[in-house]
Scaffold this active site. Structure first.
Site, PDB file in Angstrom:
ATOM      1  N   ASP A  87      64.825  53.992  59.322  1.00 53.83           N
ATOM      2  CA  ASP A  87      64.422  52.690  59.843  1.00 53.83           C
ATOM      3  C   ASP A  87      65.624  51.758  59.865  1.00 53.83           C
ATOM      4  O   ASP A  87      66.268  51.542  58.839  1.00 53.83           O
ATOM      5  CB  ASP A  87      63.300  52.104  58.979  1.00 53.83           C
ATOM      6  N   HIS A 109      64.301  38.743  63.587  1.00 54.58           N
ATOM      7  CA  HIS A 109      63.560  39.094  62.364  1.00 54.58           C
ATOM      8  C   HIS A 109      64.480  38.981  61.152  1.00 54.58           C
ATOM      9  O   HIS A 109      64.103  38.405  60.133  1.00 54.58           O
ATOM     10  CB  HIS A 109      63.011  40.516  62.479  1.00 54.58           C
ATOM     11  N   ARG A 120      67.164  32.960  51.823  1.00 51.15           N
ATOM     12  CA  ARG A 120      68.476  32.293  51.743  1.00 51.15           C
ATOM     13  C   ARG A 120      68.577  31.296  52.883  1.00 51.15           C
ATOM     14  O   ARG A 120      69.223  31.551  53.899  1.00 51.15           O
ATOM     15  CB  ARG A 120      69.604  33.329  51.879  1.00 51.15           C
ATOM     16  N   GLU A 173      54.809  45.739  60.868  1.00 53.48           N
ATOM     17  CA  GLU A 173      56.102  45.462  61.499  1.00 53.48           C
ATOM     18  C   GLU A 173      56.110  46.098  62.877  1.00 53.48           C
ATOM     19  O   GLU A 173      55.884  47.307  63.015  1.00 53.48           O
ATOM     20  CB  GLU A 173      57.275  45.991  60.650  1.00 53.48           C
ATOM     21  N   GLU A 228      57.816  47.644  65.865  1.00 52.83           N
ATOM     22  CA  GLU A 228      59.110  48.293  66.093  1.00 52.83           C
ATOM     23  C   GLU A 228      59.045  49.254  67.284  1.00 52.83           C
ATOM     24  O   GLU A 228      57.985  49.768  67.636  1.00 52.83           O
ATOM     25  CB  GLU A 228      59.548  49.091  64.844  1.00 52.83           C
ATOM     26  N   ASP A 233      55.670  49.835  61.091  1.00 50.96           N
ATOM     27  CA  ASP A 233      56.215  50.083  59.751  1.00 50.96           C
ATOM     28  C   ASP A 233      55.413  49.227  58.756  1.00 50.96           C
ATOM     29  O   ASP A 233      55.875  48.184  58.307  1.00 50.96           O
ATOM     30  CB  ASP A 233      57.704  49.710  59.747  1.00 50.96           C
ATOM     31  N   ARG A 255      54.371  43.698  51.067  1.00 46.61           N
ATOM     32  CA  ARG A 255      55.412  42.702  50.788  1.00 46.61           C
ATOM     33  C   ARG A 255      55.560  42.388  49.300  1.00 46.61           C
ATOM     34  O   ARG A 255      56.667  42.092  48.832  1.00 46.61           O
ATOM     35  CB  ARG A 255      55.117  41.403  51.539  1.00 46.61           C
ATOM     36  N   GLN A 271      57.335  45.294  47.776  1.00 46.12           N
ATOM     37  CA  GLN A 271      58.711  45.265  48.295  1.00 46.12           C
ATOM     38  C   GLN A 271      59.571  44.233  47.550  1.00 46.12           C
ATOM     39  O   GLN A 271      60.708  44.514  47.162  1.00 46.12           O
ATOM     40  CB  GLN A 271      58.678  44.929  49.794  1.00 46.12           C
ATOM     41  N   LYS A 287      57.003  50.892  51.684  1.00 40.92           N
ATOM     42  CA  LYS A 287      57.007  51.304  53.092  1.00 40.92           C
ATOM     43  C   LYS A 287      56.517  52.732  53.284  1.00 40.92           C
ATOM     44  O   LYS A 287      56.154  53.116  54.390  1.00 40.92           O
ATOM     45  CB  LYS A 287      58.444  51.240  53.639  1.00 40.92           C
ATOM     46  N   THR A 337      53.483  55.256  58.049  1.00 43.32           N
ATOM     47  CA  THR A 337      54.121  54.658  59.221  1.00 43.32           C
ATOM     48  C   THR A 337      53.356  55.187  60.418  1.00 43.32           C
ATOM     49  O   THR A 337      53.179  56.403  60.549  1.00 43.32           O
ATOM     50  CB  THR A 337      55.608  55.072  59.320  1.00 43.32           C
ATOM     51  N   THR A 380      62.047  45.474  62.893  1.00 39.37           N
ATOM     52  CA  THR A 380      61.064  44.558  63.471  1.00 39.37           C
ATOM     53  C   THR A 380      61.679  43.763  64.616  1.00 39.37           C
ATOM     54  O   THR A 380      62.744  43.170  64.458  1.00 39.37           O
ATOM     55  CB  THR A 380      60.560  43.601  62.381  1.00 39.37           C
ATOM     56  N   GLU A 384      56.717  36.629  58.713  1.00 35.67           N
ATOM     57  CA  GLU A 384      57.361  35.563  59.494  1.00 35.67           C
ATOM     58  C   GLU A 384      56.336  34.551  60.012  1.00 35.67           C
ATOM     59  O   GLU A 384      56.560  33.347  59.948  1.00 35.67           O
ATOM     60  CB  GLU A 384      58.109  36.175  60.687  1.00 35.67           C
TER      61      GLU A 384
HETATM   62 MN    MN Z   1      60.884  48.195  59.290  1.00 39.03          MN
END
Ligand code: MN
Length: 435
Positions: free
Chosen positions: A135, A142, A151, A207, A209, A241, A245, A248, A261, A265, A368, A382
């Site tokens: 991936d 994204h 950040r 996600e 993709e 995907d 969260r 993660q 993850k 998938t 993503t 997001e």
């Molecule tokens: Mn992904």
């Protein structure tokens, strides 16, 4: 034969079909009610059975050689290995067979469901044995949106514009569209706590993709040059995907995603070929002023001129309550593959530059593919800003992340003036409660 010179098929449902007109002809693996998996080509509402077509003597030399490989063992790996010329031979023969006025129309139609079963009567399988799954993270919007959450002053890390970032995913849990998604369990660190708890994921996400199927691979120790990389791609699909969260956030440092993850998938089962996507190729968008040029092993003029794609991508949500009330699915995302900072050829060149062996049937995820505007974000992380801004649905429900019973549907469509539109078919999955 150009795409504009052929418009209609004698398969009535193919003409104007949202996904599978005569101009698409994606390959996949299907079975009819309990039968063994077989290779086929989607046309309109039907699937053309390649093995049965071989038996019926419908292919000439070049197309027959390709079809023999495509029907080996109920998977497309040997077909992927063949490369462009062989794919084109099959594609041109299929167009001959199915165009309006084809001399073989009567012969094919006479065999009915033996050659052309209705897709609705078939079950789709994974199109190939997937040895390895990687991936990437090439959706720059994204990467910026997610980076901002963590950040705010420095959303993109300094390597992003030099390296097509990726990680090795899990091939064993890739499943075709329609497979249910069992909510994973795992360790999470509750806000304000210093020790983790164990339980069902509370922040389940999708996600959006693009999936990339690898064709001819390379020997270990060799690398695939950027100028040759496009020839090592067999086709494309949609890929969800699914991401936990909360798991993660606790597990990802310092080595990246792991159990958040690898529980499943999902991919759309039809392999859309590079030839079908030819009219929808675009120049790679120019890098913003001040961005570095790709290093030479990632730069190719032809790839920059035509290595991107204009594929519209859509994500829909259908909750249990919406299904009960007969409400239409809620559109979460409308995005496009043009938000990729790196081309698919750059991913292939980068993946193999160290001598890593790629093999036919390997699968890449693009990462993503969000756009810059609201309405274009390819994940709930997001859209809801990490759960801070819930979305409201017509059913009166709200969502921060996915609930049990929620179904996510990915779709894709390519349109261009003067050309028939093609689509990818769906990539669906419904969330089941943790067990
Ligand atoms: Mn992904």
């Amino acid at each position: 034969m150009t795409q504009t010179s052929i418009t209609r098929s004698w398969v009535a449902s193919a003409n104007g079909h949202a996904d599978f007109p005569l101009q698409n002809l994606p390959l996949g693996v299907f079975s009819v009610k309990g039968g063994a998996p077989r290779s086929g080509v989607a046309i309109g509402d039907h699937i053309f059975d390649l093995g049965a077509a071989l038996d019926a003597g419908l292919f000439d030399d070049g197309a027959a050689r390709t079809a023999v490989e495509a029907t080996r063992g109920g998977q497309l790996n040997a077909f992927f290995e063949l490369g462009r010329e062989a794919r084109v031979a099959l594609r041109e023969r299929l167009i001959e067979l199915f165009k309006e006025g084809s001399t073989l129309h009567g012969k094919i139609e006479a065999q009915g469901a033996k050659l052309l079963p209705l897709a609705a009567d078939c079950q789709m399988h994974l199109p190939a044995k997937i040895n390895d799954y990687t991936d990437f993270y090439v959706g720059i919007e994204h990467a910026q949106n997610v980076g901002k959450l963590f950040r705010p002053d420095n959303p993109l890390l300094p390597n992003y514009k030099y390296v097509p970032i990726g990680y090795h995913g899990r091939a064993s849990t890739i499943r075709p569209s329609g497979t249910d998604v069992r909510r994973p369990k795992g360790q999470t660190l509750p806000a304000g706590q210093t020790e983790p708890t164990f339980g069902p994921c509370a922040r389940l996400d999708y996600e959006l993709e693009l999936g990339i199927w690898i064709g001819q691979g390379n020997a270990m120790g060799d690398s695939i040059a950027i100028g040759d990389a496009a020839d090592h791609i067999a086709g494309f699909c949609l890929l969800n995907d699914w991401s936990a969260r909360d798991i993660q956030a606790w597990e990802y440092q310092p080595l990246g995603p792991f159990l958040s993850k690898s529980f499943i998938t999902s991919i759309s089962p039809w392999v859309v070929t590079a030839e079908a996507l030819e009219p929808f190729r675009r120049a790679q968008p120019a890098r913003p002023e001040g961005d570095p040029q790709p290093l030479p092993y990632l730069f190719d003029k032809r790839d920059q001129a035509a290595g991107a794609f204009d594929i519209e991508l859509e994500v829909l949500l259908l909750t249990e309550s919406m299904r009960e009330q007969n409400l239409p699915a809620h559109r979460l995302t409308l995005s496009n593959t043009q938000h990729m900072y790196w081309t698919v050829a750059q991913m292939v060149a980068h993946h193999s530059v160290n001598g890593c062996q790629l093999q036919a049937g390997d699968l890449f995820g693009s990462g993503t593919l969000s756009g810059p505007e609201s309405g274009q974000f390819g994940s709930l992380l997001e859209i809801t800003e990490g759960g801070k801004k819930p979305i409201e649905l017509a059913s009166g429900e709200v969502r921060k992340f996915l609930e049990d019973g929620d179904e996510i549907i990915l779709r894709a469509r390519c349109s261009r003036e003067g050309f028939a539109s093609i689509g990818f078919g769906e990539c669906r999955g419904k969330v089941l409660p943790a067990r």
